[in-house]
Design a protein around this motif. Structure first.
Motif, PDB file in Angstrom:
ATOM      1  N   ASN A   1       0.805  -1.221   0.000  1.00 54.37           N
ATOM      2  CA  ASN A   1       0.000   0.000   0.000  1.00 54.37           C
ATOM      3  C   ASN A   1       0.832   1.262   0.000  1.00 54.37           C
ATOM      4  OD1 ASN A   1      -2.525   1.501   0.190  1.00 54.37           O
ATOM      5  ND2 ASN A   1      -1.842   1.966   2.271  1.00 54.37           N
ATOM      6  N   ASN A   2       1.909   1.268   0.779  1.00 53.86           N
ATOM      7  CA  ASN A   2       2.625   2.521   0.960  1.00 53.86           C
ATOM      8  C   ASN A   2       4.133   2.274   0.927  1.00 53.86           C
ATOM      9  OD1 ASN A   2       2.578   5.265   1.238  1.00 53.86           O
ATOM     10  ND2 ASN A   2       1.954   5.280   3.382  1.00 53.86           N
TER      11      ASN A   2
ATOM     12  N   GLY B   1       8.043   4.108   0.635  1.00 54.38           N
ATOM     13  CA  GLY B   1       8.637   5.392   0.954  1.00 54.38           C
ATOM     14  C   GLY B   1      10.138   5.455   0.726  1.00 54.38           C
TER      15      GLY B   1
ATOM     16  N   SER C   1       6.544   9.479   0.208  1.00 54.62           N
ATOM     17  CA  SER C   1       5.808   8.209   0.195  1.00 54.62           C
ATOM     18  C   SER C   1       4.827   8.211  -0.961  1.00 54.62           C
ATOM     19  CB  SER C   1       5.078   7.981   1.515  1.00 54.62           C
ATOM     20  OG  SER C   1       4.068   8.951   1.706  1.00 54.62           O
ATOM     21  N   ILE C   2       4.460   6.988  -1.380  1.00 61.33           N
ATOM     22  CA  ILE C   2       3.506   6.834  -2.458  1.00 61.33           C
ATOM     23  C   ILE C   2       2.662   5.593  -2.192  1.00 61.33           C
ATOM     24  CG2 ILE C   2       5.192   5.570  -3.882  1.00 61.33           C
ATOM     25  CD1 ILE C   2       3.822   6.880  -6.349  1.00 61.33           C
ATOM     26  N   THR C   3       1.362   5.739  -2.345  1.00 61.23           N
ATOM     27  CA  THR C   3       0.479   4.607  -2.132  1.00 61.23           C
ATOM     28  C   THR C   3       0.382   3.771  -3.407  1.00 61.23           C
ATOM     29  OG1 THR C   3      -1.532   5.725  -2.866  1.00 61.23           O
ATOM     30  CG2 THR C   3      -0.880   6.020  -0.546  1.00 61.23           C
ATOM     31  N   SER C   4      -0.244   2.618  -3.289  1.00 56.54           N
ATOM     32  CA  SER C   4      -0.443   1.778  -4.462  1.00 56.54           C
ATOM     33  C   SER C   4      -1.350   2.462  -5.483  1.00 56.54           C
ATOM     34  CB  SER C   4      -1.031   0.426  -4.050  1.00 56.54           C
ATOM     35  OG  SER C   4      -2.226   0.607  -3.307  1.00 56.54           O
TER      36      SER C   4
ATOM     37  N   THR D   1       0.763  10.671  -3.323  1.00 59.99           N
ATOM     38  CA  THR D   1       2.097  10.967  -2.801  1.00 59.99           C
ATOM     39  C   THR D   1       2.045  11.960  -1.648  1.00 59.99           C
ATOM     40  OG1 THR D   1       2.377  12.721  -4.447  1.00 59.99           O
ATOM     41  CG2 THR D   1       3.197  10.537  -5.021  1.00 59.99           C
ATOM     42  N   ASN D   2       3.047  11.851  -0.801  1.00 58.55           N
ATOM     43  CA  ASN D   2       3.225  12.797   0.301  1.00 58.55           C
ATOM     44  C   ASN D   2       4.705  13.085   0.454  1.00 58.55           C
ATOM     45  OD1 ASN D   2       0.739  13.607   1.922  1.00 58.55           O
ATOM     46  ND2 ASN D   2       0.412  11.416   1.618  1.00 58.55           N
TER      47      ASN D   2
ATOM     48  N   ARG E   1       6.447   5.158  -8.776  1.00 59.55           N
ATOM     49  CA  ARG E   1       6.611   3.710  -8.917  1.00 59.55           C
ATOM     50  C   ARG E   1       6.955   3.414 -10.377  1.00 59.55           C
ATOM     51  NH1 ARG E   1       3.872   0.231  -4.892  1.00 59.55           N
ATOM     52  NH2 ARG E   1       2.998   1.536  -3.240  1.00 59.55           N
TER      53      ARG E   1
END
Length: 118
Positions: free
Chosen positions: A32-33, A35, A50-53, A57-58, A71
């Motif tokens: 899911n996440n 980083g 960070s990036i989720t699936s 992004t954060n 990704r």
């Protein structure tokens, strides 16, 4: 256990750019996440991006607007595009799967050194 290998670091002048890569020994597409972290000498490791699936992004305030996490098309890659680099970005950079605010899923890789000269 997935193993992580970071690469792409180096020595760059302030204002320059680098692209870091993270290759996992297994698929990270369903995680899911993911980083990117960094650890400067004498400091604690910190999460910078960070990036989720789903592609959300954060970024840490210190890198917002300068770093881009993504990704790869391959299911086992992660990237960090860094631009407008500053000497304060000097650190060893690591990737990992984020479990919680303080925990990661996999063992840490060796990281890749980024050194920004003024």
């Amino acid at each position: 256990q997935v193993q992580l290998v970071e690469s792409g670091g180096g020595l760059v002048q302030a204002g320059g750019s680098l692209r870091l890569s993270c290759a996992a020994s297994g698929s990270i597409a369903s995680i899911n996440n993911m980083g990117w972290y960094r650890q400067a000498p004498g400091k604690q490791r910190e999460l910078v991006a960070s990036i989720t699936s789903g592609g959300i992004t954060n970024y840490a305030d210190s890198v917002k607007g300068r770093f881009t996490i993504s990704r790869g098309n391959a299911a086992n890659t992660l990237y960090l595009q860094m631009s407008s680099l500053k000497p304060t970005d000097t650190a060893v950079y690591y990737c990992n799967a984020i479990l919680s605010r303080t925990l990661v899923i996999f063992s840490w890789g060796q990281g890749t050194q980024v050194t920004v000269s003024s």
